[in-house]
Design an enzyme around this catalytic site. Sequence first.
Site, PDB file in Angstrom:
ATOM      1  N   CYS A  95       0.833  -1.214   0.000  1.00 56.35           N
ATOM      2  CA  CYS A  95       0.000   0.000   0.000  1.00 56.35           C
ATOM      3  C   CYS A  95       0.866   1.261   0.000  1.00 56.35           C
ATOM      4  CB  CYS A  95      -0.921   0.019   1.200  1.00 56.35           C
ATOM      5  SG  CYS A  95      -1.953  -1.436   1.317  1.00 56.35           S
ATOM      6  N   ASP A 151       2.824   2.333   2.525  1.00 52.98           N
ATOM      7  CA  ASP A 151       3.266   2.856   3.823  1.00 52.98           C
ATOM      8  C   ASP A 151       3.247   1.822   4.939  1.00 52.98           C
ATOM      9  OD1 ASP A 151       0.487   3.090   3.688  1.00 52.98           O
ATOM     10  OD2 ASP A 151       0.572   5.282   3.573  1.00 52.98           O
ATOM     11  N   CYS A 197       5.155   8.024   2.294  1.00 52.51           N
ATOM     12  CA  CYS A 197       5.300   9.347   1.714  1.00 52.51           C
ATOM     13  C   CYS A 197       5.649  10.377   2.793  1.00 52.51           C
ATOM     14  CB  CYS A 197       4.020   9.744   0.991  1.00 52.51           C
ATOM     15  SG  CYS A 197       2.626   9.914   2.101  1.00 52.51           S
ATOM     16  N   CYS A 216      -2.774   8.810   6.113  1.00 55.52           N
ATOM     17  CA  CYS A 216      -1.484   8.762   6.827  1.00 55.52           C
ATOM     18  C   CYS A 216      -1.697   9.012   8.315  1.00 55.52           C
ATOM     19  CB  CYS A 216      -0.514   9.807   6.270  1.00 55.52           C
ATOM     20  SG  CYS A 216      -0.101   9.555   4.545  1.00 55.52           S
TER      21      CYS A 216
END
Lengths: 130, 404
Positions: free
Chosen positions: A37, A39, A63, A106
């Site tokens: 995915c 992360d 990211c 995130c």
Amino acid sequence: MAYSDKVLDHYENPRNVGTLDTKESNVGTGMVGAPACGDVMRLQIQVNDEGVIEDAKFKTYGCGSAIASSSLLTEWVKGKTLEEAQQIKNTEIAEELALPPVKVHCSVLAEDAIKAAVDDYAAKQNQDKE
Amino acid sequence: MKLPIYMDYSATAPVDPRVAEKMCGYLAPDGVFGNPASRSHQFGWAADDAVEQARRDVAALINADPKEIVWTSGATESDNLAIKGAAHFYQKRGRHIVTCKTEHKAVLDTCRQLEREGFEVTYLDPEPNGLIDLKKLEVALRDDTILVSIMHVNNEIGVIQDIPAIGELTRGRKILFHVDAAQSAGKVPLDMGVMKVDLLSMSGHKIYAPKGIGALYVRRKPRVRLEAQMHGGGHERGMRSGTLPTHQIVGMGEAFRIAGEEMPQENDRIRSLRNRLWDGLKSMEEVYLNGDLDQRVAGNLNVSFAFVEGESLIMALKDIAVSSGSACTSASLEPSYVLRALGREDELAHSSIRFTIGRFTTEEEVDYVSELVRTQVTRLRELSPLWDMFKEGVDLKSVQWAAH
């Protein structure tokens, strides 16, 4: 994509990068996300006898927003009790870092990471008691 | 050396100053500003002369007849006109089209549209090196196949498909062959006298002409017919109406003329810079080249840096303009469909960076980029829990990840 200054600051100068000894009974480790995915976050907390988080370390594959979310999280959980740390909401992280909607996941990952770390610590404590 | 450094020539290229200077003569009152379709005065005649000279220059680069060149707004329009135009015109003959999963969206989305209209499309899987297995292509051809659309050079990984061989297959079966040459015209030799290509899409801005101009080659012998997609004044022999942008066309003609003259030397120079960059990067651990190295356009280097996420690497390379196959750089959060079609794991697709080198790239820039990438990959790996695990000998594939 334009990042907020806070994301850039955490990305360029990440706080509390590192590793704690997973085997120590006072260390809880939470690893969430998946490489496929894009992360993976590893958050570790070191808890003292009063149930206060006295140290926190992270490593993140992801990211800039994912790195910034986990870096910020380590700053926030230090000095908090386990109960307080579990109350941290992804929306607070997203707001602090001014994450755009496409990057909100995130901050969700960061919330999952602290919950997983606290659970891991609690499981270790229960094991010690048995 | 000036920062930032541009290494995204496959996205677009700057206009060559020689091209820009020439274009300036076709805009202002004292220039050749007439409408090339005006047949009643010398303003129109002069503009028409310029357009026809550019048509000859573009045709010359691909060894075609100038009458086979149709001006468009760019390769996307050329792809649309070629594929929809041919499909609509020949639909009585059959309604099956063959293309490849790694084509540009201008081809794939056009095919999707035709599927909605009742056409059937076969999307071939490329081999892991990005190239098409001709046997698989041959098997996909049917009696009702009317069109095969395969790109010459892939925009992400730079691999060069075997266009002459595919043309032999399609011509033998009287199937039309469309080639998206947006990334190859002016960079890889094209010869319509030899290659059995029926339709060929070209772009101006990838080869130092301005954005907003392109062309479609439409073969005359054997004759290829198209249903127009843009209706109006009947320009371009009815295939594409709309007033011709003289200055843009002059720019594309000049850029193609220059490319024809300079291609061999330029490719040698660019290839040696590309190889210099790859030599600088490949000595690091866990670095993978995406796409075949030999069957590859000179300026392209697409590399996956395992255990580092592409978007965070791009952030770290902020003085360098490159692009990534990472999900995080796209609105869809999906990693590059091209790399996935090669069978690359999502992890490596997320970790990919495309460096594309061009006419104005210098050795000094390449060395700077090489050094910066090495430093930043190392820094981000130190931040990466996956790198830790890799170094501890953990097989990441054996870990149960909670997909989210």
